[in-house]
Design a protein around this motif. Structure first.
Motif, PDB file in Angstrom:
ATOM      1  N   ASN A  46       0.800  -1.239   0.000  1.00 30.18           N
ATOM      2  CA  ASN A  46       0.000   0.000   0.000  1.00 30.18           C
ATOM      3  C   ASN A  46       0.825   1.278   0.000  1.00 30.18           C
ATOM      4  O   ASN A  46       0.272   2.374  -0.044  1.00 30.18           O
ATOM      5  N   ASN A  47       2.145   1.164   0.020  1.00 31.13           N
ATOM      6  CA  ASN A  47       2.950   2.396   0.066  1.00 31.13           C
ATOM      7  C   ASN A  47       4.306   2.130  -0.573  1.00 31.13           C
ATOM      8  O   ASN A  47       4.956   1.135  -0.250  1.00 31.13           O
ATOM      9  N   TRP A  48       4.720   3.010  -1.467  1.00 31.40           N
ATOM     10  CA  TRP A  48       6.031   2.861  -2.111  1.00 31.40           C
ATOM     11  C   TRP A  48       6.519   4.213  -2.611  1.00 31.40           C
ATOM     12  O   TRP A  48       5.772   5.178  -2.684  1.00 31.40           O
ATOM     13  N   THR A  53      13.936   0.390   2.766  1.00 32.82           N
ATOM     14  CA  THR A  53      12.674  -0.072   2.197  1.00 32.82           C
ATOM     15  C   THR A  53      12.188   0.878   1.104  1.00 32.82           C
ATOM     16  O   THR A  53      12.085   2.085   1.312  1.00 32.82           O
ATOM     17  N   LEU A  54      11.886   0.310  -0.075  1.00 36.22           N
ATOM     18  CA  LEU A  54      11.354   1.091  -1.195  1.00 36.22           C
ATOM     19  C   LEU A  54       9.845   0.954  -1.322  1.00 36.22           C
ATOM     20  O   LEU A  54       9.189   1.818  -1.901  1.00 36.22           O
ATOM     21  N   ALA A  55       9.294  -0.147  -0.813  1.00 35.05           N
ATOM     22  CA  ALA A  55       7.844  -0.370  -0.847  1.00 35.05           C
ATOM     23  C   ALA A  55       7.449  -1.178   0.384  1.00 35.05           C
ATOM     24  O   ALA A  55       8.188  -2.069   0.816  1.00 35.05           O
ATOM     25  N   TYR A  56       6.267  -0.860   0.942  1.00 33.39           N
ATOM     26  CA  TYR A  56       5.814  -1.462   2.195  1.00 33.39           C
ATOM     27  C   TYR A  56       4.526  -2.259   1.990  1.00 33.39           C
ATOM     28  O   TYR A  56       3.662  -1.876   1.196  1.00 33.39           O
ATOM     29  N   LYS A 110       5.848  -4.182   6.813  1.00 34.65           N
ATOM     30  CA  LYS A 110       7.038  -4.939   6.424  1.00 34.65           C
ATOM     31  C   LYS A 110       7.433  -4.596   4.989  1.00 34.65           C
ATOM     32  O   LYS A 110       6.609  -4.178   4.177  1.00 34.65           O
ATOM     33  N   PRO A 111       8.723  -4.781   4.649  1.00 31.98           N
ATOM     34  CA  PRO A 111       9.186  -4.374   3.311  1.00 31.98           C
ATOM     35  C   PRO A 111       8.785  -5.348   2.209  1.00 31.98           C
ATOM     36  O   PRO A 111       8.958  -6.560   2.347  1.00 31.98           O
ATOM     37  N   PHE A 112       8.263  -4.805   1.114  1.00 27.00           N
ATOM     38  CA  PHE A 112       8.007  -5.593  -0.079  1.00 27.00           C
ATOM     39  C   PHE A 112       9.279  -5.699  -0.926  1.00 27.00           C
ATOM     40  O   PHE A 112       9.605  -6.742  -1.482  1.00 27.00           O
ATOM     41  N   ILE A 113      10.010  -4.582  -1.020  1.00 29.39           N
ATOM     42  CA  ILE A 113      11.286  -4.548  -1.722  1.00 29.39           C
ATOM     43  C   ILE A 113      12.189  -3.557  -1.003  1.00 29.39           C
ATOM     44  O   ILE A 113      11.729  -2.523  -0.509  1.00 29.39           O
ATOM     45  N   SER A 114      13.466  -3.882  -0.927  1.00 34.55           N
ATOM     46  CA  SER A 114      14.430  -2.988  -0.275  1.00 34.55           C
ATOM     47  C   SER A 114      15.684  -2.893  -1.133  1.00 34.55           C
ATOM     48  O   SER A 114      15.913  -3.728  -2.021  1.00 34.55           O
TER      49      SER A 114
END
Length: 654
Positions: A439-441, A475-478, A483-487
């Motif tokens: 939901n956030n990036w 973290t680039l997207a949460y 929690k991180p989707f991509i870091s």
């Protein structure tokens, strides 16, 4: 009132000496009645009261004269708001701590002068009452003391390198700390320090510089009443500003496609015409500003241009000239070779397809066994999925440190990966018809940024059933649970990107390609622009500061890389130097926030250029010397014997 030699105040005890001597003299005499003097005492009885008053006045004048002498030797100081400010004497040194960051070149609707020019005029007014003080300037760009003979020297055209505009950022706490160190090293007794800044938050970074601010507070509190700190702030925001900066440069055959960040503040036209120069050839580009922030991807045709060159892009004039231009360089390009190494065959095919070239060729498949340095020798991007043993870890780490981009996907095992290079949390799974949602990036830059037409990548539409979240990196997207989707993790000259799920149906819906394809293709575009014969730096940073051999290109013939943005040839390499991205910060501090970090000192805030008259400090020992002389003259006058008037002779007429 304070004193430069306070130990001399012990001399006040000696001021009581005349009174003590007087009492001792009284003890030496006895009163003995004597009939012959009875008539004399009666004759002088009428004048005894006046005589006693005269003796006590003489005694008081002697005591006060000695007290004034003690005060004179103690070298009293008056200052600013003190009730005893009776002199216009000067402190030893007046210091200007000058913010020369790029943001100081802002003007306002009411005044065409830049904030830097206002700061220089404020220092001239500040120094006007103190004609005998030494004048010193420490600026945020050079951070070295520069001594001038008179205040108007700061407007001398020949000294623009020291006082003129720059495209640098600033570290104001560091510059102020170096100022205090210089004052201590040179043994300055009294000093007035004027800090002139626009209070841009990125130039103070109070949290990061907490230790430096504590040191400044401690030093100034120890020098209380001798070193005084004043602030001249210029916080007026511009009515309109359009800023331009380079996010990244995508180099492709026969063209270059930079990603530019356009930010608008205030009301202005939606359609903007920008001037460009490609290797000195002028052109005009038009862009629509439909929002306050726009990511724009103009395309520059390079068919008739050399393999290596430069481009400058300039916004129309506004109230902030410093952020209206950006520079970029490009070099000869060839598609980077991408290698994919995946333990899952289906994952390998999807990742190779997402990493294919513009000609439609799939990325190379790297072996699972016998993987070594020869497999990454000429590559710029590696995509890896699965376990990482110690041998593979060593090869991948060296690849990244030397400047490679590594995209990692977790293994399918449930346990946590023990690799030192990168690791993930244990496997998490959702029940049927439930998903982990993103939901956030970061939408303004990087591999997940919005497209050039402003459309977002559909990360919030991903349906993720399984995940192993990365432990390291930024973290680039949460996910919705934080929690991180991509870091991403910077290692040496390269970067590691780590996804938390796999692009196969049993893990997620990423196999549709709407997220993974643009993300990896952006990495390929970014790597395509990398070339050993061109480079890009930020103005004022270490590389530009250490540059000694350079040649300005284009309209930057009088500039130097450390102070001014532009195109340069440095050590044979074409180099684009831009202002630091921190100078795009739109957050400004209030001076009270800075004073809150200096709780033990009393600082002054100047509201305008003529505010220095109320804060002058000086020694007033000459006042006490004059007072001592007048007291001694008064004592001498009262000590003179009373003259007896002569009686006039009277004649008797016969």
């Amino acid at each position: 009132m304070t004193f430069l030699q306070p130990i001399a105040l012990l001399g006040l005890l000696f001021a009581l000496a005349p009174f003590i001597i007087h009492l001792l003299n009284l003890l030496r005499h006895r009163t003995v009645p004597w009939a012959a003097t009875r008539f004399l005492f009666q004759a002088r009885k009428s004048s005894s009261r006046l005589s006693k008053l005269k003796r006590w006045l003489i005694l008081l004048l002697r005591v006060l004269a000695l007290a004034a002498l003690a005060f004179m030797i103690a070298r009293p100081m008056t200052g600013g708001d003190s009730l005893f400010s009776l002199s216009n004497g000067s402190p030893e040194v007046l210091v200007l701590v000058l913010d020369r960051s790029a943001s100081m070149e802002t003007t306002t609707e009411k005044d065409s002068q830049t904030k830097r020019q206002k700061a220089l005029e404020a220092f001239q007014s500040f120094a006007r009452p103190w004609t005998e003080s030494r004048l010193v300037v420490l600026d945020s760009a050079l951070e070295a003391p520069f001594i001038i003979d008179r205040a108007d020297s700061i407007k001398d055209e020949a000294l623009q390198r020291f006082f003129g505009p720059t495209d640098t950022a600033a570290d104001l706490p560091g510059t102020l700390s170096k100022t205090l160190e210089w004052l201590e090293e040179t043994g300055v007794g009294t000093a007035e320090i004027l800090v002139a800044s626009d209070m841009q938050s990125s130039n103070w970074e109070l949290e990061r510089n907490a230790n430096v601010m504590e040191k400044i507070n401690r030093t100034l509190s120890e020098k209380k009443d001798f070193w005084k700190l004043s602030f001249f702030t210029m916080a007026d925001p511009p009515p309109y500003n359009l800023s331009l900066s380079v996010d990244q440069i995508n180099r492709m055959p026969n063209k270059v496609e930079p990603v530019l960040n356009l930010r608008k503040k205030g009301q202005g036209k939606e359609g903007v015409r920008l001037s460009t120069q490609t290797n000195g050839k002028s052109d005009i580009l038009e862009v629509k500003l439909e929002s306050q922030s726009v990511l724009w991807r103009p395309v520059f045709d390079l068919k008739n241009e050399p393999d290596e060159g430069w481009i400058s892009i300039t916004c129309p004039d506004d109230f902030c000239q410093y952020d209206n231009i950006c520079y970029l360089t490009y070099g000869s390009t060839e598609p980077p070779q991408v290698g994919v190494r995946a333990s899952n065959p289906r994952t390998s095919l999807i990742l190779r397809s997402a990493s294919q070239s513009q000609q439609g060729d799939l990325a190379d498949s790297l072996p699972l066994s016998g993987f070594g340095e020869k497999d990454v020798l000429s590559r710029k991007i590696l995509v890896h999925q699965g376990e990482i043993n110690s041998d593979v870890e060593k090869v991948l780490e060296e690849f990244v440190v030397k400047g490679g981009r590594l995209v990692l996907f977790p293994s399918e095992t449930k346990s946590s990966n023990i690799s030192k290079l990168f690791s993930w949390d244990p496997l998490e799974e959702k029940q049927k018809d439930e998903f982990f949602l993103v939901n956030n990036w970061r939408e303004d830059s990087g591999i997940l940024a919005n497209s050039s037409d402003g459309n977002r990548l559909p990360l919030d539409r991903l349906e993720i059933k399984r995940r192993r979240t990365p432990k390291q990196g930024e973290t680039l997207a949460y996910y919705s649970d934080g929690k991180p989707f991509i870091s991403s993790l910077t290692l040496g000259q390269g970067v590691i990107y780590a996804f938390s799920t796999l692009p196969i149906d049993s893990w997620s819906s990423m196999s549709n390609g709407y997220v993974i394809v643009p993300a990896i293709q952006r990495l390929i575009e970014e790597s395509s622009s990398a070339n050993s014969f061109v480079q890009s730096w930020f103005c004022g940073e270490k590389e530009s500061k250490e540059t000694t051999l350079f040649e300005p290109i284009g309209d930057t013939k009088d500039n130097v890389p450390y102070l001014h943005a532009g195109i340069y040839k440095i050590n044979g390499r074409l180099t684009a130097i831009n202002r630091p991205k921190s100078e795009n910060d739109t957050l400004f501090l209030k001076v009270e926030q800075i004073l809150g970090k200096l709780p033990d000192i009393s600082s002054r805030i100047l509201e305008d250029e003529s505010s220095s008259g109320s804060i002058d400090r000086s020694e007033v020992w000459s006042l006490f010397l004059t007072l001592c002389l007048f007291l001694l003259l008064g004592e001498a006058f009262l000590g003179q014997p009373t003259s007896v008037p002569k009686k006039k002779a009277t004649s008797i007429n016969a």
